[in-house]
Motif scaffolding. Structure first.
Motif, PDB file in Angstrom:
ATOM      1  N   ARG A   1       0.831  -1.204   0.000  1.00  0.00           N
ATOM      2  CA  ARG A   1       0.000   0.000   0.000  1.00  0.00           C
ATOM      3  C   ARG A   1       0.869   1.258   0.000  1.00  0.00           C
ATOM      4  NH1 ARG A   1      -3.149   0.960   4.113  1.00  0.00           N
ATOM      5  NH2 ARG A   1      -5.154   1.374   3.140  1.00  0.00           N
TER       6      ARG A   1
ATOM      7  N   ASP B   1     -11.754  -0.023  -4.611  1.00  0.00           N
ATOM      8  CA  ASP B   1     -12.465  -0.749  -3.560  1.00  0.00           C
ATOM      9  C   ASP B   1     -13.055   0.268  -2.584  1.00  0.00           C
ATOM     10  OD1 ASP B   1     -13.292  -2.227  -1.360  1.00  0.00           O
ATOM     11  OD2 ASP B   1     -11.674  -3.681  -1.540  1.00  0.00           O
TER      12      ASP B   1
ATOM     13  N   LEU C   1     -12.334  -0.599   1.303  1.00  0.00           N
ATOM     14  CA  LEU C   1     -10.979  -0.296   1.773  1.00  0.00           C
ATOM     15  C   LEU C   1     -10.536   1.114   1.382  1.00  0.00           C
ATOM     16  CD1 LEU C   1      -9.212  -3.685   0.893  1.00  0.00           C
ATOM     17  CD2 LEU C   1     -10.103  -2.943   3.114  1.00  0.00           C
TER      18      LEU C   1
END
Length: 212
Positions: free
Chosen positions: A56, A83, A86
């Protein structure tokens, strides 16, 4: 959720300030907190999370707009790889190369990671919509050496070397590369070395060798 928490904190601060400082102190504290809260919300709204190959990365949307007409400059939440749970974009790409690409957006300087091969780096740049010619001068020689190797291989492949003399496996065994040959992990140098040997040490292996 963030807004709800902010409002609750704001009201709590107002009540405490009224009890301690009176109306004037409460108003001042309320204004100061509202300004801080507004800056925090704006900062969070401008942040973007990129999940590249399971790693990430976090940056600002403004940073990604520094290089227009690229994949990262056109991110929207309507994309299939976003997403909403998330709150991140997922890309199944090489995270090591992406670290240098993201740094390019931040600093304006594109460096070549020496732990990957040149063709892989070029594939990643093409995917992200970046120009390979923007590689910094300090990395240019290292980055382009793979092109010289590919050109050498292409030239050797045109030399009409007679493969009936020795098979690829026999050549690999002769130079101690049999295990890499069988597993398909032959490096560029391991492929070139037998051809150079045939060129100079086997005069009947090809027309080019006869000339030498």
């Amino acid at each position: 959720m963030l807004y709800v928490v902010g409002i609750v904190c704001l009201l709590s601060l107002l009540v405490i300030s009224l009890l301690i400082k009176g109306l004037g102190g409460a108003v001042s504290a309320l204004i100061m907190y509202a300004q801080t809260f507004n800056r925090t919300v704006q900062d969070l709204d401008n942040r973007v999370i990129l999940n590249v190959g399971g790693i990430r990365f976090e940056t600002y949307k403004n940073t990604l707009r520094k290089i227009p007409a690229t994949r990262l400059s056109r991110l929207t939440e309507s994309l299939a790889n976003y997403d909403p749970v998330l709150n991140e974009y997922f890309f199944d790409r090489h995270p090591g190369v992406f670290a240098q690409i993201l740094n390019y957006y931040r600093t304006g300087k594109l460096h070549y990671p020496t732990n990957v091969c040149g063709p892989l780096f070029e594939e990643e740049l093409e995917f992200w919509g970046l120009d390979a010619n923007q590689v910094e001068p300090c990395c240019w020689m290292t980055y382009t050496c793979h092109r010289d190797t590919q050109q050498t291989l292409a030239i050797l492949d045109t030399l009409d070397i007679d493969s009936d003399k020795l098979t690829g496996e026999e050549l690999a065994r002769k130079f101690g590369h049999e295990e890499d040959y069988l597993s398909g992990r032959m490096s560029c140098w391991q492929k070139i070395k037998p051809k150079i040997w045939l060129l100079f040490d086997e005069p009947y292996s090809s027309n080019a060798a006869k000339i030498y």
